[in-house]
Motif scaffolding. Structure first.
Motif, short mmCIF file in Angstrom:
data_model
loop_
_atom_site.label_atom_id
_atom_site.label_comp_id
_atom_site.label_asym_id
_atom_site.label_seq_id
_atom_site.Cartn_x
_atom_site.Cartn_y
_atom_site.Cartn_z
N UNK A 174 0.85 -1.19 0.00
CA UNK A 174 0.00 0.00 0.00
C UNK A 174 0.89 1.25 0.00
N UNK A 175 0.70 2.10 -0.99
CA UNK A 175 1.46 3.34 -1.08
C UNK A 175 0.71 4.46 -0.35
N UNK A 176 1.40 5.59 -0.16
CA UNK A 176 0.77 6.74 0.49
C UNK A 176 -0.43 7.21 -0.31
N UNK A 177 -0.28 7.29 -1.65
CA UNK A 177 -1.39 7.70 -2.50
C UNK A 177 -2.49 6.66 -2.47
N UNK A 178 -2.11 5.38 -2.46
CA UNK A 178 -3.10 4.31 -2.42
C UNK A 178 -3.93 4.36 -1.15
N UNK A 179 -3.29 4.65 -0.02
CA UNK A 179 -4.02 4.77 1.24
C UNK A 179 -5.08 5.87 1.16
N UNK A 180 -4.68 7.01 0.61
CA UNK A 180 -5.61 8.13 0.53
C UNK A 180 -6.75 7.83 -0.43
N UNK A 181 -6.43 7.20 -1.57
CA UNK A 181 -7.48 6.86 -2.54
C UNK A 181 -8.45 5.84 -1.96
N UNK A 182 -7.90 4.88 -1.24
CA UNK A 182 -8.76 3.87 -0.62
C UNK A 182 -9.70 4.51 0.40
N UNK A 183 -9.18 5.43 1.18
CA UNK A 183 -10.02 6.13 2.15
C UNK A 183 -11.16 6.87 1.45
N UNK A 184 -10.84 7.52 0.33
CA UNK A 184 -11.87 8.27 -0.40
C UNK A 184 -12.93 7.32 -0.95
N UNK A 185 -12.51 6.18 -1.47
CA UNK A 185 -13.46 5.20 -2.01
C UNK A 185 -14.41 4.72 -0.91
N UNK A 186 -13.84 4.36 0.23
CA UNK A 186 -14.64 3.84 1.33
C UNK A 186 -15.53 4.93 1.90
N UNK A 187 -14.97 6.13 2.06
CA UNK A 187 -15.75 7.22 2.66
C UNK A 187 -16.96 7.58 1.80
N UNK A 188 -16.82 7.46 0.48
CA UNK A 188 -17.93 7.75 -0.43
C UNK A 188 -19.10 6.80 -0.23
N UNK A 189 -18.86 5.65 0.41
CA UNK A 189 -19.87 4.60 0.49
C UNK A 189 -20.48 4.43 1.88
#
Length: 243
Positions: A174-189
């Motif tokens: 998991x990269x720093x950008x990947x962590x942030x993108x994953x958070x955004x994906x989950x938060x949207x749901x």
């Protein structure tokens, strides 16, 4: 002549299944003994069934499930650790209506992806949109979308999906950008849309895998506490299929 006009009008109205059923009734003298209401009811039922089939086919095409799996074929052997009552409850789709999640863990080949896709198929039967994505590839696609300026549209498409399957959680770093993108994906749901996660890694190791404590806390808080858990056990189903 009147029947041909009726058939033409049915097809013009895109009631093709009803038109075919009407022609079938004409060729079955035994059906002529039924009342008008009964014959009309049969035509309507056939049209509804045809539309349901087309709708499910369309949703499945959009879902792009990795494997063809049906709930009717789930292997409930006790050695696999599957609770039949839990699965029966999940197949109703109520958990999706409530915006809940599912976490499926287990060793390689235990059938995690297969079970997730079976649940995806069932969701399409309930008329719900589904999307299958491998988490590593999804994060790569988000990077590409960011570069070409299509990221807002990409995220909007994900938000239109009632059930998002994230397969292969934890198989790549998991990269720093990947962590942030994953958070955004989950938060949207959160609270509205559902996520199904498959992982070899037990949930207790997810915090370390994600890496950054603050983001890890935020992601896990949004997923784990609102999730049904299925822990698959036993030998690889792939090996058994070759026996």
């Amino acid at each position: 002549m009147l029947i041909q006009q009726t058939l033409s009008q049915l097809r013009m109205l895109r009631l093709n299944a009803m038109a075919e059923a009407l022609e079938h009734q004409r060729d079955r003298p035994a059906l002529h003994e039924l009342t008008f209401e009964d014959r009309l009811g049969m035509l309507i039922e056939i049209e509804c069934q045809a539309r349901d089939t087309r709708r499910i086919d369309r949703l499945l095409k959009q879902a792009r499930l990795k494997v063809s799996a049906a709930p009717e074929d789930i292997d409930y052997r006790s050695s696999r650790g599957i609770d039949k009552r839990q699965i029966a409850s999940l197949l109703t789709g109520d958990w999706i209506q409530r915006g809940q999640n599912i976490i499926i863990t287990g060793p390689t080949g235990a059938g995690k992806t297969w079970l997730a896709c079976a649940l995806g198929l069932q969701a399409t039967r309930h008329g719900m949109t589904v999307a299958y994505r491998r988490l590593p590839r999804l994060l790569e696609d988000m990077d590409i979308a960011r570069e070409d300026g299509s990221l807002p549209r990409f995220r909007a498409q994900l938000q239109k999906t009632r059930m998002l399957i994230l397969d292969d959680w934890g198989v790549s770093k998991m990269t720093a950008r990947g962590r942030q993108d994953l958070l955004e994906i989950i938060d949207d749901r959160v609270g509205m849309l559902s996520v199904v996660i498959t992982a070899q890694m037990p949930v207790t190791e997810w915090h370390v895998y994600i890496g950054e404590p603050t983001i890890a806390d935020a992601i896990l808080d949004r997923i784990v506490h609102n999730a049904h858990r299925i822990e698959l056990k036993g030998d690889s189903m792939r090996k058994q299929s070759k026996i």
